[in-house]
Design a protein around this motif. Structure first.
Motif, mmCIF file in Angstrom:
data_model
loop_
_atom_site.group_PDB
_atom_site.id
_atom_site.type_symbol
_atom_site.label_atom_id
_atom_site.label_comp_id
_atom_site.label_asym_id
_atom_site.label_seq_id
_atom_site.Cartn_x
_atom_site.Cartn_y
_atom_site.Cartn_z
ATOM 1 N N GLU A 98 0.896 -1.603 -0.292
ATOM 2 C CA GLU A 98 -0.126 0.097 0.038
ATOM 3 C C GLU A 98 1.044 1.271 0.120
ATOM 4 O OE1 GLU A 98 -2.029 0.842 3.508
ATOM 5 O OE2 GLU A 98 -2.895 2.669 2.826
ATOM 6 N N ASP A 119 -0.462 -5.028 3.223
ATOM 7 C CA ASP A 119 -0.794 -3.607 3.942
ATOM 8 C C ASP A 119 0.348 -3.474 4.938
ATOM 9 O OD1 ASP A 119 -3.996 -2.862 5.001
ATOM 10 O OD2 ASP A 119 -1.675 -1.590 5.092
ATOM 11 N N ASP A 122 -2.335 -1.522 8.397
ATOM 12 C CA ASP A 122 -4.053 -1.373 8.172
ATOM 13 C C ASP A 122 -4.522 -1.108 9.879
ATOM 14 O OD1 ASP A 122 -6.421 -1.625 6.954
ATOM 15 O OD2 ASP A 122 -6.379 -2.709 8.927
ATOM 16 N N ARG A 277 -9.048 -1.732 -0.775
ATOM 17 C CA ARG A 277 -7.931 -2.080 -2.044
ATOM 18 C C ARG A 277 -7.650 -3.100 -2.268
ATOM 19 N NH1 ARG A 277 -5.231 2.734 0.398
ATOM 20 N NH2 ARG A 277 -6.243 1.048 3.020
ATOM 21 N N GLU A 281 -6.410 -5.396 0.599
ATOM 22 C CA GLU A 281 -7.814 -5.830 1.857
ATOM 23 C C GLU A 281 -8.479 -6.603 1.387
ATOM 24 O OE1 GLU A 281 -7.487 -1.554 1.542
ATOM 25 O OE2 GLU A 281 -6.732 -0.840 3.676
HETATM 26 MN MN MN Z 1 -5.901 -0.905 5.198
#
Ligand code: MN
Ligand code: AHG
Ligand code: MN
Ligand code: MN
Length: 336
Positions: A98, A119, A122, A277, A281
């Protein structure tokens, strides 16, 4: 005596992965080595999160990422740790994070056969107030190791071979699936090992909780608005559902996985593709939900069947208990 035996028969995540490897006679332990490097990253972030306030790790890093978000110090730090751990594992080829605008192509001797979309941190908005945050990852097998391209990470979620998340909360819990069910491991800080604590997790077929940011209600489309209305004012005489929304996807999904219910980040007039995303995710959490007997829907299709065209692409998502997601699917079906 059995309890005694149990206490000394430590099922660590590495041992569990080796047992799983038995199902793939052709594998030479590469996945287990990759996993051990992901686990290393999680242990690092867990220790950094636990002392964030003390180690001056809260607050902004003074940069913004491709998502247009102000990066937190812990976003940047955890991203660096995961990138270095994954590259140094010698088992990765393409990385999507990310926090990196472009995909990372590992070259030369350190190149391996896995692509990892992750990620690193998060729920960044929750760092400074000490609310649970997490790391999410999804793993693809490279198509042709000798010429890795972006196509290797623009695969549908159905091609993922493994997915998982680590939640940094009151305890540090790593939930993982390699396509043969879902297992949860809790970090024992005295050993520095993730120990199997939640074998073969199955999500309840229906739940009493819905999880959505009601602050976006003004912008929802009709099916989402109708679904949430039914949660609050059920027409069938059942009692209203409870709303639980933490704002960290990892924490909201972990609660949904264990207690049942539905998590939704729908599209809205502001963002037609919702916020979450796809690669790091939506896909990993959808993979886990299906492996646990739940399901995951985008408003148009089964989430895992989406074919991404851009590495930071977003999608609306409705995931959780099978029965609850069926309801939202029928509302979207009757609307189209
Ligand atoms: Mn996230
Ligand atoms: P990240 O911190 O990795 O950018 O992800 C944040 C995501 C996800 O964790 C959570 O479900 C969602 O943002 C919350 O968004 P809202 O604050 O808009 O509800
Ligand atoms: Mn972010
Ligand atoms: Mn993040």
């Amino acid at each position: 005596h059995a309890a005694e035996a149990q206490r000394t028969d430590l099922m660590t995540i590495t041992r569990h992965a080796l047992n799983e490897q038995g199902r793939h006679p052709e594998s030479r332990g590469d996945f287990t080595i990759l996993l051990s490097h992901i686990v290393l990253g999680c242990k690092f972030v867990a220790s950094a999160v636990n002392k964030a306030g003390l180690a001056k790790l809260i607050g902004l890093a003074g940069e913004t990422n491709i998502q247009g978000e102000e990066q937190k110090k812990l976003d940047v730090l955890s991203n660096e740790v995961f990138v270095k751990a994954l590259v140094s594992s010698g088992r990765t080829c393409v990385l999507v994070s990310e926090e990196n605008e472009e995909a990372i192509f590992v070259d030369g001797p350190l190149r391996g056969k896995y692509c990892v979309c992750f990620d690193p941190l998060d729920g960044s908005s929750n760092i400074d107030c000490g609310v649970s945050i997490g790391t999410i990852f999804g793993i693809y097998m490279i198509k042709d190791k000798d010429n890795a391209t972006l196509e290797d990470v623009l695969q549908p979620g159905t091609n993922m071979i493994a997915a998982g998340y680590c939640m940094y909360g009151s305890s540090c819990t790593l939930v993982l699936s390699t396509g043969n069910g879902v297992n949860g491991f809790t970090l024992d800080p005295s050993l520095g090992e993730f120990i199997l604590t939640h074998p073969n997790i199955k999500i309840p077929s229906k739940g009493k909780i819905y999880s959505v940011n009601e602050g976006n209600a003004r912008n929802w489309d009709a099916p989402t608005a109708k679904f949430v209305e039914k949660c609050k004012f059920p027409q069938d005489g059942s009692s209203p559902k409870s709303l639980r929304y933490i704002g960290s996807m990892v924490a909201d999904v972990h609660r949904t996985l264990l207690y049942g219910g539905i998590f939704l980040y729908p599209a809205d007039k502001k963002s037609l593709n919702g916020k979450l995303r796809v690669l790091y995710e939506v896909f990993p959490m959808s993979f886990l939900m299906e492996q646990a007997g739940g399901q995951s829907f985008t408003g148009k299709q089964r989430a895992l069947e989406l074919v991404p065209t851009e590495i930071h692409q977003r999608s609306p998502i409705f995931l959780g208990s099978y029965g609850d997601v069926e309801e939202i699917k029928s509302l979207y079906a009757s609307e189209s």
